[in-house]
Design a protein around this motif. Sequence first.
Motif, mmCIF file in Angstrom:
data_model
loop_
_atom_site.group_PDB
_atom_site.id
_atom_site.type_symbol
_atom_site.label_atom_id
_atom_site.label_comp_id
_atom_site.label_asym_id
_atom_site.label_seq_id
_atom_site.Cartn_x
_atom_site.Cartn_y
_atom_site.Cartn_z
ATOM 1 N N UNK A 3 0.994 -1.153 -0.177
ATOM 2 C CA UNK A 3 -0.026 0.203 0.190
ATOM 3 C C UNK A 3 0.878 1.301 -0.151
ATOM 4 N N UNK A 4 0.831 2.065 -1.080
ATOM 5 C CA UNK A 4 1.790 3.098 -1.031
ATOM 6 C C UNK A 4 1.295 4.422 -0.055
ATOM 7 N N UNK A 5 0.038 4.362 0.109
ATOM 8 C CA UNK A 5 -0.326 5.342 1.226
ATOM 9 C C UNK A 5 0.062 4.949 2.582
ATOM 10 N N UNK A 6 0.162 3.884 2.907
ATOM 11 C CA UNK A 6 0.858 3.251 3.970
ATOM 12 C C UNK A 6 -0.420 3.467 5.333
ATOM 13 N N UNK A 7 -1.729 3.459 5.049
ATOM 14 C CA UNK A 7 -2.537 3.983 6.045
ATOM 15 C C UNK A 7 -2.851 2.983 7.063
ATOM 16 N N UNK A 8 -3.432 3.032 8.176
ATOM 17 C CA UNK A 8 -3.814 1.971 9.094
ATOM 18 C C UNK A 8 -5.269 1.859 9.203
ATOM 19 N N UNK A 9 -5.604 0.431 8.982
ATOM 20 C CA UNK A 9 -7.091 0.142 8.539
ATOM 21 C C UNK A 9 -7.495 -0.836 9.938
ATOM 22 N N UNK A 10 -8.555 -0.623 10.373
ATOM 23 C CA UNK A 10 -9.163 -1.642 11.489
ATOM 24 C C UNK A 10 -9.857 -2.707 10.828
ATOM 25 N N UNK A 11 -9.512 -3.834 11.440
ATOM 26 C CA UNK A 11 -10.399 -5.294 10.836
ATOM 27 C C UNK A 11 -11.750 -5.224 11.304
ATOM 28 N N UNK A 12 -12.421 -5.466 10.563
ATOM 29 C CA UNK A 12 -13.888 -5.554 10.610
ATOM 30 C C UNK A 12 -14.508 -6.885 10.650
ATOM 31 N N UNK A 13 -13.923 -7.824 10.013
ATOM 32 C CA UNK A 13 -14.411 -9.303 9.950
ATOM 33 C C UNK A 13 -13.396 -10.026 9.349
ATOM 34 N N UNK A 14 -13.293 -11.324 9.540
ATOM 35 C CA UNK A 14 -12.388 -12.203 9.124
ATOM 36 C C UNK A 14 -13.143 -13.757 8.550
ATOM 37 N N UNK A 15 -12.392 -14.331 7.484
ATOM 38 C CA UNK A 15 -13.081 -15.483 6.952
ATOM 39 C C UNK A 15 -11.669 -16.694 6.982
ATOM 40 N N UNK A 16 -12.016 -17.519 7.923
ATOM 41 C CA UNK A 16 -11.106 -18.451 8.233
ATOM 42 C C UNK A 16 -11.061 -19.438 7.173
ATOM 43 N N UNK A 17 -12.085 -19.516 6.334
ATOM 44 C CA UNK A 17 -12.229 -20.458 5.102
ATOM 45 C C UNK A 17 -11.370 -20.076 4.007
ATOM 46 N N UNK A 18 -11.259 -18.877 3.905
ATOM 47 C CA UNK A 18 -10.542 -18.320 2.763
ATOM 48 C C UNK A 18 -9.547 -17.470 2.847
ATOM 49 N N UNK A 19 -8.882 -17.622 4.399
ATOM 50 C CA UNK A 19 -7.844 -16.553 4.712
ATOM 51 C C UNK A 19 -7.922 -15.040 4.305
ATOM 52 N N UNK A 20 -9.037 -14.440 4.353
ATOM 53 C CA UNK A 20 -9.420 -13.215 3.845
ATOM 54 C C UNK A 20 -9.938 -12.281 5.225
ATOM 55 N N UNK A 21 -9.067 -11.021 5.258
ATOM 56 C CA UNK A 21 -9.483 -10.210 6.205
ATOM 57 C C UNK A 21 -9.977 -9.008 5.768
ATOM 58 N N UNK A 22 -11.382 -8.664 6.229
ATOM 59 C CA UNK A 22 -12.446 -7.651 6.002
ATOM 60 C C UNK A 22 -11.933 -6.342 6.636
ATOM 61 N N UNK A 23 -11.636 -5.352 6.136
ATOM 62 C CA UNK A 23 -11.390 -3.873 6.518
ATOM 63 C C UNK A 23 -12.404 -3.187 6.774
ATOM 64 N N UNK A 24 -12.587 -2.386 7.571
ATOM 65 C CA UNK A 24 -13.775 -1.559 7.625
ATOM 66 C C UNK A 24 -13.396 -0.337 6.520
ATOM 67 N N UNK A 25 -14.751 -0.019 6.073
ATOM 68 C CA UNK A 25 -14.725 1.228 5.130
ATOM 69 C C UNK A 25 -14.334 2.480 5.785
ATOM 70 N N UNK A 26 -13.415 3.125 5.226
ATOM 71 C CA UNK A 26 -13.120 4.621 5.805
ATOM 72 C C UNK A 26 -14.174 5.585 5.424
#
Length: 370
Positions: A65-88
């Motif tokens: 990420x070129x901007x280097x912003x900090x995001x908060x984790x909203x949800x996770x999916x343990x079956x697909x190894x995906x992390x859902x971030x909160x929308x700014x």
Amino acid sequence: MPALRTHNLLPTHHRWTKDFLHLLLVPRFVAQRKGAKAIAKPTKPKDRIKYWNIVPGDQVRLLGDKEGGIHEVHMINRFSNRVFLKRENVSADQSANSDPRKQNVSRQVPYSRCQLFCGNFLFPPAKGETEPQRLPVFATRLSTSKPFWHPILHRFEWKRYAVGTIPKIPGSTGLPEDRLHIPWPKPNGPRRVDPSSYDTLKDVVTEVTYTPPALPSTLDAPVPSPPSEQWYITTLRAPHAAEYDPSVPVEVHVAKELTNPHSRAKKQARWQAYQEYRRRLLTEMVKAELRDLQGRTRGIARAEATHKWKLRLEDERKAEVLRRWRHRGDEARLLRKKERKARRERKEDARLRNLVLEDAPNQVVPRARA
């Protein structure tokens, strides 16, 4: 272990690991169920993460990420190894021009792209400056303590540590005892709102409206008797007829009426009382037969008493069924049905008796019966 269902494949807000269902192979019949198409494609079971160190509520930075912003984790999916971030938060102009159905859609990224935010730390001043600088630190490599099952909370627990950080914390030696402990995110408390005109105020809820009656100070003093049920009924019909005393336990008279008669405890109590009645009735009938044998043996007298006991229970059961049939209104309904049927027959007979045919050709007057 519980069965794997379609809703297990969905992203979750749960931060704790309570089972390892996400390590199982997803059956075809589960993946083809209705609603499974909206779920991200699961990864191979061997590539799934067993103990997740990035959970909802954490703050992460994305690699690349070129901007280097900090995001908060909203949800996770343990079956697909995906992390859902909160929308700014978007501006008013953007929200007005964008599709309202897509404003709350979270951004999902792979777990491997996330770097856990460890906090802000003081670093030596930069070149040409005298003040120390405070920089955000992110974990490049994580380690954990040995997970253990918590028998009270029913979940697996462990501690997570940052072995490598970027930038490197001043004074860290890289030894295992010098690891940086990263606490788990605390859950957000309930949102408190100001009460409206439709809500009950706290002082109204906590107000004490019942004062217990004053008991005698000595054992020799007479115990005050509670008011009669008739007095309570009188106060309901005419509230001003009797003086109101908040310390009088008048609600004991309606306790039986307000309780649920169909509760499990009430049903069990009625069943136990009936079983006790059956045993007592059998004992009494056997004793009555044994007192007057009339030339019979005790075994035959006891068998006859048991037979009479069964017949009596059957008669009581039939009487109880008849009583319930009358109580729920089936007898009155049957009488009304018979009356309606008889009334229809009387009207039909009267209509046929009063029937008058108009004069028309090809009519024959029937002969009178002999």
